[in-house]
Motif scaffolding. Sequence first.
Motif, PDB file in Angstrom:
ATOM      1  N   ILE A 145       1.078  -1.118   0.099  1.00  0.00           N
ATOM      2  CA  ILE A 145      -0.120  -0.045  -0.141  1.00  0.00           C
ATOM      3  C   ILE A 145       0.912   1.165   0.064  1.00  0.00           C
ATOM      4  CG2 ILE A 145      -0.351  -0.118   2.375  1.00  0.00           C
ATOM      5  CD1 ILE A 145      -3.145   1.109   1.886  1.00  0.00           C
ATOM      6  N   SER A 146       0.552   2.161  -0.986  1.00  0.00           N
ATOM      7  CA  SER A 146       1.393   3.286  -1.001  1.00  0.00           C
ATOM      8  C   SER A 146       0.428   4.673  -1.317  1.00  0.00           C
ATOM      9  CB  SER A 146       2.266   3.356  -2.179  1.00  0.00           C
ATOM     10  OG  SER A 146       2.966   2.090  -2.007  1.00  0.00           O
ATOM     11  N   GLY A 147       0.681   5.670  -0.955  1.00  0.00           N
ATOM     12  CA  GLY A 147      -0.097   6.961  -1.007  1.00  0.00           C
ATOM     13  C   GLY A 147       0.611   8.147  -0.426  1.00  0.00           C
ATOM     14  N   THR A 148      -0.264   9.165  -0.363  1.00  0.00           N
ATOM     15  CA  THR A 148       0.289  10.555   0.093  1.00  0.00           C
ATOM     16  C   THR A 148      -1.019  11.001   0.779  1.00  0.00           C
ATOM     17  OG1 THR A 148      -0.823  11.430  -2.022  1.00  0.00           O
ATOM     18  CG2 THR A 148       1.525  11.054  -2.263  1.00  0.00           C
ATOM     19  N   PHE A 149      -0.644  12.150   1.588  1.00  0.00           N
ATOM     20  CA  PHE A 149      -1.816  12.633   2.451  1.00  0.00           C
ATOM     21  C   PHE A 149      -1.460  13.886   3.159  1.00  0.00           C
ATOM     22  CE2 PHE A 149       1.456  10.292   5.162  1.00  0.00           C
ATOM     23  CZ  PHE A 149       1.568  10.991   6.231  1.00  0.00           C
ATOM     24  N   GLU A 150      -2.315  14.784   3.623  1.00  0.00           N
ATOM     25  CA  GLU A 150      -1.966  15.940   4.276  1.00  0.00           C
ATOM     26  C   GLU A 150      -3.223  16.247   5.094  1.00  0.00           C
ATOM     27  OE1 GLU A 150      -3.628  19.193   1.244  1.00  0.00           O
ATOM     28  OE2 GLU A 150      -1.476  18.813   1.081  1.00  0.00           O
ATOM     29  N   PHE A 151      -3.208  16.873   6.244  1.00  0.00           N
ATOM     30  CA  PHE A 151      -4.150  16.832   7.126  1.00  0.00           C
ATOM     31  C   PHE A 151      -3.893  18.054   8.271  1.00  0.00           C
ATOM     32  CE2 PHE A 151      -2.610  13.059   8.627  1.00  0.00           C
ATOM     33  CZ  PHE A 151      -2.311  13.324  10.118  1.00  0.00           C
ATOM     34  N   GLU A 152      -4.878  18.670   8.839  1.00  0.00           N
ATOM     35  CA  GLU A 152      -4.416  19.218  10.220  1.00  0.00           C
ATOM     36  C   GLU A 152      -5.314  18.806  11.181  1.00  0.00           C
ATOM     37  OE1 GLU A 152      -7.627  23.078   9.808  1.00  0.00           O
ATOM     38  OE2 GLU A 152      -5.641  23.353   8.948  1.00  0.00           O
ATOM     39  N   ILE A 153      -4.764  18.979  12.445  1.00  0.00           N
ATOM     40  CA  ILE A 153      -5.282  18.420  13.743  1.00  0.00           C
ATOM     41  C   ILE A 153      -5.304  19.670  14.700  1.00  0.00           C
ATOM     42  CG2 ILE A 153      -4.942  16.747  15.725  1.00  0.00           C
ATOM     43  CD1 ILE A 153      -4.795  14.731  13.589  1.00  0.00           C
ATOM     44  N   LEU A 154      -6.156  19.494  15.593  1.00  0.00           N
ATOM     45  CA  LEU A 154      -6.252  20.518  16.726  1.00  0.00           C
ATOM     46  C   LEU A 154      -5.866  19.830  17.894  1.00  0.00           C
ATOM     47  CD1 LEU A 154      -6.905  23.092  18.335  1.00  0.00           C
ATOM     48  CD2 LEU A 154      -9.156  22.327  18.466  1.00  0.00           C
ATOM     49  N   ASN A 155      -4.671  20.269  18.646  1.00  0.00           N
ATOM     50  CA  ASN A 155      -4.311  19.652  19.926  1.00  0.00           C
ATOM     51  C   ASN A 155      -5.221  20.327  21.036  1.00  0.00           C
ATOM     52  OD1 ASN A 155      -3.094  18.781  22.420  1.00  0.00           O
ATOM     53  ND2 ASN A 155      -1.013  19.024  21.775  1.00  0.00           N
ATOM     54  N   LEU A 156      -6.065  19.482  21.622  1.00  0.00           N
ATOM     55  CA  LEU A 156      -6.988  20.062  22.700  1.00  0.00           C
ATOM     56  C   LEU A 156      -6.187  20.446  23.737  1.00  0.00           C
ATOM     57  CD1 LEU A 156      -9.899  17.425  22.030  1.00  0.00           C
ATOM     58  CD2 LEU A 156      -9.802  19.766  21.143  1.00  0.00           C
ATOM     59  N   GLU A 157      -4.970  19.824  24.070  1.00  0.00           N
ATOM     60  CA  GLU A 157      -4.293  20.135  25.347  1.00  0.00           C
ATOM     61  C   GLU A 157      -3.620  21.765  25.438  1.00  0.00           C
ATOM     62  OE1 GLU A 157      -1.266  17.670  26.698  1.00  0.00           O
ATOM     63  OE2 GLU A 157      -2.666  16.327  27.779  1.00  0.00           O
ATOM     64  N   ASN A 158      -3.297  22.234  23.984  1.00  0.00           N
ATOM     65  CA  ASN A 158      -2.712  23.492  23.950  1.00  0.00           C
ATOM     66  C   ASN A 158      -3.581  24.286  23.188  1.00  0.00           C
ATOM     67  OD1 ASN A 158      -1.693  22.589  21.506  1.00  0.00           O
ATOM     68  ND2 ASN A 158       0.591  22.427  22.203  1.00  0.00           N
ATOM     69  N   ASN A 159      -4.439  23.907  22.305  1.00  0.00           N
ATOM     70  CA  ASN A 159      -5.281  24.438  21.446  1.00  0.00           C
ATOM     71  C   ASN A 159      -4.430  25.039  20.304  1.00  0.00           C
ATOM     72  OD1 ASN A 159      -7.955  25.097  21.326  1.00  0.00           O
ATOM     73  ND2 ASN A 159      -7.920  27.184  21.872  1.00  0.00           N
TER      74      ASN A 159
END
Length: 175
Positions: A145-159
Motif C-alpha cells: 500500500i502506497s499513498g500521499t496525505f495531508e491534514f490538520e489536527i487541533l491539539n486539545l491540550e494546548n489549542n
Amino acid sequence: MCLCAMLLLCTISCENDDSPECQGIDCLPPITQTGAGTFGCLVNGEPYFAFGGVNAQYQLVNGSYNLLIGFDRDVGFPESISIIGNGQINENGQYILGDPTNEILFGNIVFSYNEQSLEFNENTTSNLHLGTTTITKLDETNQIISGTFEFEILNLENNQVYQITEGRFDSFYTN
C-alpha cells in the motif's frame, strides 16, 4: 606516525564538510510504490519520518475493512502519526480525512503518552480540521500500500493546530 596522520586527515575532512543537513521536505523519504517501508511528512514544516518501522494493516474483519498506516516514535514529538479507516479503499482513490464518525478514513496523532497514568493526549481530524489521502497503490496480491496525505489536527491540550503536509507512505501490509 601513520595513526596520527590518519586522525589529522579525519579531523580536517570533518571540519571541511560543506554538506548541510537536510531541511524540510528534503529529509523525507521519496514517494515510491515498492513496499519500501517508508512513512514521512512535515509537521508544521519540520520533517517526521520512519524507515522500516511502518505499521501497515488492511484487514477484512467481520465483514468490514480496517486500515492502519502509521509510525510510532520512541522519543520525540509527536509520538505517532497515522491514517486509520473503517471501510474498503481503492487504488487511485482520493479520500477525505475527517471526523471518524462521518468519513471512511481519518488522521490521528498521539501528541504524548504518560506511562505512569497510561493516558494518551491523542486527537483526530474532525469536521473543522480536515485533510486528504490518495491511495496511489493497493496491490492486494503482494500486499503493498502506497499513498500521499495531508491534514490538520487541533491539539486539545494546548489549542494549537498542527499542519501535516507532504505526507507519503509505502509499505507492505498485513491482512
